[in-house]
Scaffold this active site. Structure first.
Site, PDB file in Angstrom:
ATOM      1  N   HIS A 264      53.702  46.375  22.244  1.00 40.54           N
ATOM      2  CA  HIS A 264      53.234  45.556  23.364  1.00 40.54           C
ATOM      3  C   HIS A 264      53.599  46.156  24.719  1.00 40.54           C
ATOM      4  O   HIS A 264      53.015  45.791  25.743  1.00 40.54           O
ATOM      5  CB  HIS A 264      53.855  44.154  23.234  1.00 40.54           C
ATOM      6  N   LYS A 349      32.068  17.985  26.219  1.00 41.14           N
ATOM      7  CA  LYS A 349      32.879  16.879  26.727  1.00 41.14           C
ATOM      8  C   LYS A 349      33.510  17.216  28.076  1.00 41.14           C
ATOM      9  O   LYS A 349      34.333  16.455  28.599  1.00 41.14           O
ATOM     10  CB  LYS A 349      33.991  16.537  25.728  1.00 41.14           C
ATOM     11  N   LEU A 351      35.651  19.542  28.766  1.00 41.13           N
ATOM     12  CA  LEU A 351      37.059  19.875  28.614  1.00 41.13           C
ATOM     13  C   LEU A 351      37.187  21.388  28.457  1.00 41.13           C
ATOM     14  O   LEU A 351      36.451  21.990  27.671  1.00 41.13           O
ATOM     15  CB  LEU A 351      37.643  19.190  27.372  1.00 41.13           C
ATOM     16  N   HIS A 352      38.115  21.991  29.202  1.00 39.98           N
ATOM     17  CA  HIS A 352      38.291  23.441  29.085  1.00 39.98           C
ATOM     18  C   HIS A 352      38.865  23.757  27.703  1.00 39.98           C
ATOM     19  O   HIS A 352      39.910  23.212  27.318  1.00 39.98           O
ATOM     20  CB  HIS A 352      39.236  23.953  30.167  1.00 39.98           C
ATOM     21  N   PRO A 353      38.216  24.645  26.912  1.00 43.51           N
ATOM     22  CA  PRO A 353      38.660  24.893  25.532  1.00 43.51           C
ATOM     23  C   PRO A 353      40.094  25.400  25.428  1.00 43.51           C
ATOM     24  O   PRO A 353      40.830  24.988  24.519  1.00 43.51           O
ATOM     25  CB  PRO A 353      37.660  25.944  25.023  1.00 43.51           C
ATOM     26  N   THR A 378      50.109  32.939  28.449  1.00 45.12           N
ATOM     27  CA  THR A 378      49.788  34.120  29.242  1.00 45.12           C
ATOM     28  C   THR A 378      48.661  33.830  30.227  1.00 45.12           C
ATOM     29  O   THR A 378      47.612  33.302  29.851  1.00 45.12           O
ATOM     30  CB  THR A 378      49.351  35.272  28.329  1.00 45.12           C
TER      31      THR A 378
END
Length: 549
Positions: A264, A349, A351-353, A378
């Protein structure tokens, strides 16, 4: 004036140190192994279309997959990879330089990252890959007479390596040393080099290789709804056939299933997501086949890297394997798909996934543990020069109030919905702020590093128990990240012993979550957290439906 200039130079040096934090792993405790604790991995999704698990396909599929990956490498070399954008805003692409020919090198007190990649305009770049099989290491160039090898030519090289390894004794498994805790690996590496200078040459060939192709004898079970077993093998599999410090290990299992394991430090998940999606799309478009020429040119056979080892090195390898397998066996890892609905319905709906998943996780943790869970999510900061990430602290006051209301039978559905939408609004604003440079965790890290660099007392903030309880100093009990909206997956281990790793990706018709926990911790249970998260998905959607009646 001179005093101000000196201060500016010190600040410039300190912020450069902050930028180098990821590259030099300055914040990583050198007493722990980094392969399990720092690397991320993920299984490929080819099994969902043209490459279902099938014994006998490992090498043929591997040659095709490698060929697509090498085409991506050439796009980078030629600087033809399209710049990523959000709307019309371009994103910083510097991390993509670190995908190929990059390797972390252990140090006694601090690791470093060496990057050998060069674009064509910058000059020479390594063009060989390393292949690991049954504790042995081989290398071969992927360019011949100025042209990239074809899949049949790559297949010939892989076949040679596999036949040789399957008909002869296993190698010593020097790669397992990279799974050792950092200082012991640094000492073992120095000793290995002292035995024979050629050992350093061979180490550098692995370090500079484009990537490591890992021939793994495992045959993990996998379905589109359950990637648990293959994800476990990818993240915590055989340490003798992957180089834990490499930026890119492509793992090929005997049943034709693939995955990658990556350090990473050099880059963030979006880099490997990008190339993984590219390869998956190419395989899908070609129906998993090679339709070009089967002609194989007269190409030199792969070169085996035979290390000079003695009893001490072999003992070091055995010790490394023992500690690695002990820790790997303690890892609980699950990758399940929730298939009742996905992005399409949540967006319908309004709504942010991503926020939908984050709040579901907050509710799941609250229900399972009876308390809020400090959470790291993140945020991407690639809007800025060499930007990487910022921390979104998902455990907000609004989220906790909503969780409490969901557990209170006296709270009306309309009030529960109202509190949930408040939590959505807060999270959405935080994500926007953190992505545009208005977060604070990286600034706090900068202050901490400056204090260390200048030998100043550690500011009281960093020793306050509440700072750690809030997740500061790498103490988040929920370590989370959205992998994206593509058919690409990822997984990491928990940040703390009593915590969870929780990566997920979102599709139109499903959410796929990858959750980890340590079995030795009596408090945590990845299986229960995932089931509670799925329950929360349904409750949240039902809440919206009922509340609109």
């Amino acid at each position: 004036m001179k005093k101000n200039i000196r201060k500016l130079k010190q600040l410039s040096k300190s912020f450069k140190m902050l930028e180098d934090w990821w590259l030099n792993v300055a914040y990583l405790d050198v007493r722990i192994p980094s392969q399990l604790h720092v690397n991320f991995g993920g299984p490929a999704s080819h099994i969902e279309h043209y490459w279902p698990p099938k014994e006998g396909t490992q090498l043929e599929r591997g040659s095709i997959s490698l060929w697509h990956i090498l085409n991506y490498w050439q796009l980078l070399r030629k600087e033809k990879l399209p710049v990523h954008k959000v709307g019309n805003t371009p994103l910083d692409m510097n991390q993509f330089r670190m995908l190929f020919s990059t390797c972390k090198v252990p140090g006694m007190t601090r690791d470093s990252v060496i990057n050998y990649f060069r674009t064509e305009s910058e000059g020479h770049c390594p063009n060989h890959i390393a292949v690991m099989c049954r504790g042995r290491v081989f290398v071969f160039d992927v360019m011949h007479e100025g042209c990239l090898m074809t899949p049949p030519e790559i297949l010939r090289q892989l076949t040679y390596i596999q036949k040789k390894c399957h008909s002869e004794p296993d190698g010593p498994g020097v790669a397992a040393l990279t799974s050792e805790e950092r200082t012991r690996w640094a000492k073992a590496r120095e000793y290995l080099i002292s035995l024979n200078p050629e050992n350093l040459t061979m180490l550098e060939k692995i370090q500079s290789s484009l990537l490591v192709f890992c021939l793994d004898d495992g045959s993990p079970h996998v379905t589109p709804e359950d990637y648990s077993q293959v994800a476990t093998k990818v993240l915590a599999g055989d340490p003798t056939v992957r180089w834990g410090d490499k930026s890119y290990n492509l793992i090929s299992f005997s049943n034709g299933v693939f995955g990658c394991n990556c350090d990473h430090a050099p880059y963030d998940a979006m880099v490997i997501v990008s190339i993984s999606y590219y390869v998956d799309q190419k395989i899908f478009e070609s129906e998993g086949r090679w339709t070009g020429s089967d002609k194989v040119r007269d190409i030199p056979l792969p070169e085996e890297l035979v290390f000079t080892v003695d009893e001490k090195v072999l003992n070091d390898i055995n010790q490394a394997k023992a500690q690695y397998f002990k820790q790997a066996s303690d890892l609980q890892l699950l990758v399940y798909a929730f298939t009742s609905f996905g992005k399409k319905l949540t967006k319908k709906k309004k709504l942010h996934p991503d926020t939908f998943v984050q709040l579901a996780l907050q509710l799941a943790y609250y229900r399972l543990h009876g308390r809020p869970g400090c959470c790291y999510e993140t945020a991407m900061t690639r809007y800025f020069y060499h930007g990487r990430t910022e921390t979104v602290r998902s455990c907000t006051v609004e989220a906790v109030r909503w969780c409490q209301s969901m557990q209170d039978p006296s709270t009306s559905l309309f009030e529960q919905q109202h509190k949930m939408l408040e939590a959505f609004a807060k999270h959405n604003k935080m994500m926007k702020d953190c992505s545009t440079g208005k977060g604070f965790d990286r600034h706090l890290l900068g202050l901490s590093l400056i204090a260390k660099e200048e030998c100043l007392p550690v500011p009281e903030l960093f020793t306050d128990p509440l700072f750690s309880r809030s997740g500061g100093g790498g103490n988040f009990v929920l370590s989370t990240s959205l992998i994206g909206y593509l058919r690409v997956q990822g997984v990491v281990v928990p940040m703390v012993h009593n915590g969870y790793g929780f990566f997920y990706h979102i599709r139109d018709d499903r959410f796929i979550v990858a959750c980890t926990a340590w079995k030795s911790c009596p408090e945590t249970d990845a299986e229960k957290l995932v089931q509670q998260t799925f329950r929360a998905f349904s409750d949240m959607m039902q809440l919206m439906d009922i509340a609109h009646l």
